[in-house]
Motif scaffolding. Structure first.
Motif, PDB file in Angstrom:
ATOM      1  N   CYS A  68       0.836  -1.196   0.000  1.00 47.21           N
ATOM      2  CA  CYS A  68       0.000   0.000   0.000  1.00 47.21           C
ATOM      3  C   CYS A  68       0.877   1.254   0.000  1.00 47.21           C
ATOM      4  N   GLY A  69       0.646   2.152  -0.940  1.00 42.09           N
ATOM      5  CA  GLY A  69       1.397   3.402  -1.030  1.00 42.09           C
ATOM      6  C   GLY A  69       2.646   3.322  -1.878  1.00 42.09           C
ATOM      7  N   ASP A  70       3.045   2.106  -2.339  1.00 37.58           N
ATOM      8  CA  ASP A  70       4.281   1.969  -3.113  1.00 37.58           C
ATOM      9  C   ASP A  70       4.223   2.708  -4.448  1.00 37.58           C
ATOM     10  N   ILE A  71       3.087   2.666  -5.125  1.00 39.83           N
ATOM     11  CA  ILE A  71       2.995   3.265  -6.462  1.00 39.83           C
ATOM     12  C   ILE A  71       3.202   4.778  -6.381  1.00 39.83           C
ATOM     13  N   LYS A  72       2.530   5.407  -5.410  1.00 39.17           N
ATOM     14  CA  LYS A  72       2.717   6.851  -5.243  1.00 39.17           C
ATOM     15  C   LYS A  72       4.141   7.156  -4.802  1.00 39.17           C
ATOM     16  N   LYS A  73       4.677   6.350  -3.892  1.00 44.93           N
ATOM     17  CA  LYS A  73       6.042   6.571  -3.405  1.00 44.93           C
ATOM     18  C   LYS A  73       7.049   6.474  -4.558  1.00 44.93           C
ATOM     19  N   TYR A  74       6.860   5.491  -5.410  1.00 45.17           N
ATOM     20  CA  TYR A  74       7.750   5.293  -6.552  1.00 45.17           C
ATOM     21  C   TYR A  74       7.672   6.490  -7.507  1.00 45.17           C
ATOM     22  N   GLY A  75       6.447   6.895  -7.853  1.00 43.59           N
ATOM     23  CA  GLY A  75       6.291   8.014  -8.773  1.00 43.59           C
ATOM     24  C   GLY A  75       6.801   9.323  -8.207  1.00 43.59           C
ATOM     25  N   LYS A  76       6.584   9.536  -6.900  1.00 47.40           N
ATOM     26  CA  LYS A  76       7.042  10.776  -6.266  1.00 47.40           C
ATOM     27  C   LYS A  76       8.564  10.811  -6.200  1.00 47.40           C
ATOM     28  N   TRP A  77       9.172   9.673  -5.953  1.00 47.51           N
ATOM     29  CA  TRP A  77      10.641   9.580  -5.922  1.00 47.51           C
ATOM     30  C   TRP A  77      11.236   9.996  -7.271  1.00 47.51           C
ATOM     31  N   LEU A  78      10.698   9.457  -8.354  1.00 51.77           N
ATOM     32  CA  LEU A  78      11.217   9.791  -9.679  1.00 51.77           C
ATOM     33  C   LEU A  78      10.950  11.250 -10.028  1.00 51.77           C
ATOM     34  N   PHE A  79       9.760  11.729  -9.708  1.00 49.50           N
ATOM     35  CA  PHE A  79       9.402  13.114 -10.015  1.00 49.50           C
ATOM     36  C   PHE A  79      10.306  14.090  -9.270  1.00 49.50           C
ATOM     37  N   ASP A  80      10.468  13.900  -7.965  1.00 41.79           N
ATOM     38  CA  ASP A  80      11.288  14.821  -7.180  1.00 41.79           C
ATOM     39  C   ASP A  80      12.721  14.853  -7.689  1.00 41.79           C
ATOM     40  N   ALA A  81      13.248  13.698  -8.068  1.00 34.86           N
ATOM     41  CA  ALA A  81      14.629  13.635  -8.526  1.00 34.86           C
ATOM     42  C   ALA A  81      14.813  14.313  -9.875  1.00 34.86           C
TER      43      ALA A  81
END
Length: 705
Positions: A68-81
């Motif tokens: 739960c929450g992995d998809i958003k965490k993954y996308g936010k990680w790539l976006f922020d970087a």
């Protein structure tokens, strides 16, 4: 809608991370993206810094077992970087606000394998995935740094080749074959002219591409990587990399685009090379789409439908991709738990402009409109009969050794086996290839031809229909010599049609019995004259245009015995030098003369007699599933819809085959209630998944009209 392109250049910095340069939409920025070395599934990889447990997250994402929450965490990680520091400037840029969106062109070297392994299409800002931004339409394309010359918009009905590297019912090929079913619907709807083949090797693909000259090639195959490079299996040829695949695709004509339905075609990458899709672009193919999901996933279906549909409408490529992905995301029931909506990747040569439209719909649709007016198109999409349809080029070839003058699709009793629809499909394919089909039949409300005079009268009626529907100025015909009321040749389409119709009436009223030999000679001249006149219509018609006669259920014709005697003497080149394709029963009393003709001529050059029987088990299990992907074609009443039914990847092939055997191989069974009853039972037993794609798309349009 044309989206302004913002290029995001990413360059590797040894032992550190990457240098980011952003240019476009009146924004310029340069900054660093830090990296860290990790080992994922036994392979070393450099990833953006900033994630607490990148190894665990990447492992769960790749195995499709996110928490739960992995998809958003993954996308936010790539976006922020990649974009976090510059996003406010891009979002608020006047040109972006005016356009209502932007294209993010991610550009790095093909050999930047660590970057290729990440699903950048999943990027997520503070409130939503970029693909689902509530205010902006955001496209994400993978720009490949290569210049490709002569990338031009297709101004005719585009040709699409479906090439399968194995059987459509193979457990690995089957998911891609279902995507093929999605795209085949665009053939039935007039977006393209298609050809489907099962290739047994690279040579077979090369020969087909050279002969058919496709604008788009859809490859369905096993995907893997060998010696660090992405590859596909094509029949007997295993491990076909871009180095071998690109020449086969481009030997006779470079396609504008390639679609890869093969595992990992957009992400397989090692230190020795990039993804197969990127390497194909690097070798000169302007556009390559890599589809990585399952057609059982509604998001993947909606993405594919909207992408191809928008391209057919003349929408610019990046805009079409963005609309497809946003529709997929917005209608996905599990977008927070899975990345199916983000898996399709679009690789584009750097030289393809953001405004590029693959197809000019106004020009491309002319032949399709004519096919509709000639009643050659009807729902649902055509299934099966590949062995017959693949002979279509032999009906019109200039090579005498390959020419088929008479093609008889015969069976013991062909009732209910779709013979009329087969002829319409042949006519549709011929028309899109620049030829002129004349469909004699079906005779449901009128009598079939009983004499040569009847046959000639009906041929003339079909020529008149063709001329009227195509706005063709008819030349004076030899068959009607002496029957025209006026001598001067007409100058306009109206005058030509009026003169032709009056001459046809005079011909019909003449009690004289025509002679077969004289009729053959005059028809040869007349068919050639009409074909020459069609050149003035422009693409797809030209110097190689031919006439073809399509004769329905000739066992019911009174003139059949005479016709067959004539074809036995002259049929190697057809009737009047126009090839003849007919359907007939041979096991009924009325079909005995056709049966005898078939037995006498089966081994003669220029004659072919493919069997028209029930669909094979493979044709049925694949074809019926294709129809189930397009319920609106069978239920066109406004306000009434059926769900889409798609087989789950775990559905055993034997079970599906057994279920569809209940339809007895009859293509016409798609109109029976039992057809959907079988689909519903398969869904109840967890072999199919059902979803209302039409309702989902309507819901999307309400949000984004």
């Amino acid at each position: 809608m044309i989206l302004p392109r913002v290029v995001v250049d990413v360059t590797s910095v040894p032992s550190a991370g990457w240098l980011i340069q952003v240019r476009g939409a009146e924004v310029e920025a340069t900054y660093d993206m830090a990296g860290e070395e990790v080992v994922v599934a036994g392979e070393p990889q450099r990833v953006p810094a900033g994630m607490d447990d990148p190894v665990g997250l990447l492992g769960r994402i790749r195995s499709r077992t996110p928490e739960c929450g992995d998809i958003k965490k993954y996308g936010k990680w790539l976006f922020d970087a990649l974009l976090g520091s510059v996003w406010p400037q891009l979002r608020d840029a006047p040109v972006v606000r005016e356009a209502g969106g932007l294209e993010l062109g991610l550009r790095w070297a093909v050999g930047e394998t660590d970057l290729h392994r990440l699903v950048w299409e999943a990027m997520h800002h503070d409130t939503a995935p970029l693909a689902g931004d509530p205010e902006l339409l955001i496209a994400i394309t993978r720009l490949v740094p290569v210049e490709v010359d002569n990338v031009v918009t297709v101004e005719r009905t585009p040709r699409v080749l479906f090439a399968m590297g194995g059987s459509a019912v193979d457990d690995t090929i089957r998911p891609g074959a279902m995507f093929m079913g999605l795209l085949r619907a665009f053939d039935a709807e007039g977006v393209c002219s298609s050809k489907a083949v099962q290739v047994n090797g690279l040579d077979g693909l090369a020969e087909t591409c050279a002969a058919f000259r496709p604008d788009l090639v859809h490859i369905v195959a096993h995907g893997a990587y060998v010696a660090g490079k992405g590859s596909v299996k094509l029949g007997r040829d295993r491990d076909v990399t871009a180095e071998k695949l690109a020449p086969a695709l481009t030997g006779g004509h470079r396609p504008l685009a390639v679609v890869l339905s093969a595992c990992g075609s957009g992400s397989f990458a090692t230190s020795d090379g990039g993804p197969l899709a990127a390497e194909l672009v690097q070798r000169g193919i302007p556009i390559v789409s890599a589809v990585s999901g399952e057609v059982s996933e509604q998001a993947c279906r909606l993405y594919t439908r909207r992408l191809v549909g928008a391209i057919g409408d003349g929408t610019p490529l990046a805009t079409a991709a963005a609309q497809g992905r946003r529709a997929a995301l917005r209608t996905s029931s599990n977008s927070a738990d899975q990345l199916d909506w983000a898996m399709p990747s679009l690789f584009v040569a750097d030289s393809v402009p953001a405004t590029f439209r693959p197809i000019d719909p106004d020009r491309a649709g002319r032949a399709v409109d004519l096919a509709t007016r000639l009643m050659l198109r009807e729902p649902p999409l055509f299934i099966g009969r590949t062995g017959i349809l693949e002979k279509v080029e032999r009906l019109v070839t200039d090579r005498d050794a390959d020419r088929v003058g008479v093609l008889g699709a015969v069976g013991e009793d062909i009732s209910g086996l779709g013979g009329t629809r087969l002829l319409r499909e042949l006519g549709y394919l011929l028309l899109l290839r620049g030829h002129l089909p004349l469909l004699l039949g079906p005779y449901t409300s009128t009598a079939p031809p009983n004499t040569l005079k009847d046959l000639l009268t009906q041929i003339l009626a079909n020529i008149g229909l063709l001329a009227s529907r195509a706005s063709l100025v008819l030349p004076r015909l030899e068959l009607l010599a002496g029957y025209y009321d006026t001598d001067p040749p007409p100058d306009t389409q109206y005058e030509a049609e009026l003169a032709f119709r009056q001459a046809s009436v005079n011909f019909g009223n003449d009690p004289t019995t025509p002679d077969w030999g004289i009729a053959q000679t005059k028809l040869r001249a007349d068919f050639a004259a009409v074909a020459r006149a069609a050149e003035s219509l422009g693409e797809p018609f030209g110097p190689k245009t031919r006439m073809v006669l399509l004769a329905d259920d000739i066992h019911k014709w009174g003139v059949t015995a005479e016709l067959l005697r004539h074809l036995e003497l002259y049929g190697q080149r057809g009737l009047g030098d126009a090839s003849v394709a007919f359907t007939s029963s041979v096991g009924t009393p009325n079909g005995l003369s056709v049966k005898a003709f078939h037995e006498r001529m089966i081994s003669m050059p220029g004659f072919l007699f493919p069997q028209l029987g029930p669909l094979t088990a493979e044709e049925a299990v694949v074809g019926f599933q294709w129809v189930l992907l397009h319920p609106t074609q069978l239920y066109p009443e406004p306000g009434k819809t059926r769900p889409v039914y798609a087989a789950l990847p775990t559905a055993p092939r034997a079970v599906l085959s057994k279920a569809f055997q209940l339809l007895k191989g009859k293509p016409t069974a798609v109109w029976d209630d039992d057809f959907y009853l079988i689909a519903e039972l398969l869904a109840l037993n967890d072999k199919f998944v059902a979803a209302d794609d039409e309702a989902a798309w309507t819901s999307y349009l309400e949000l984004y009209p």
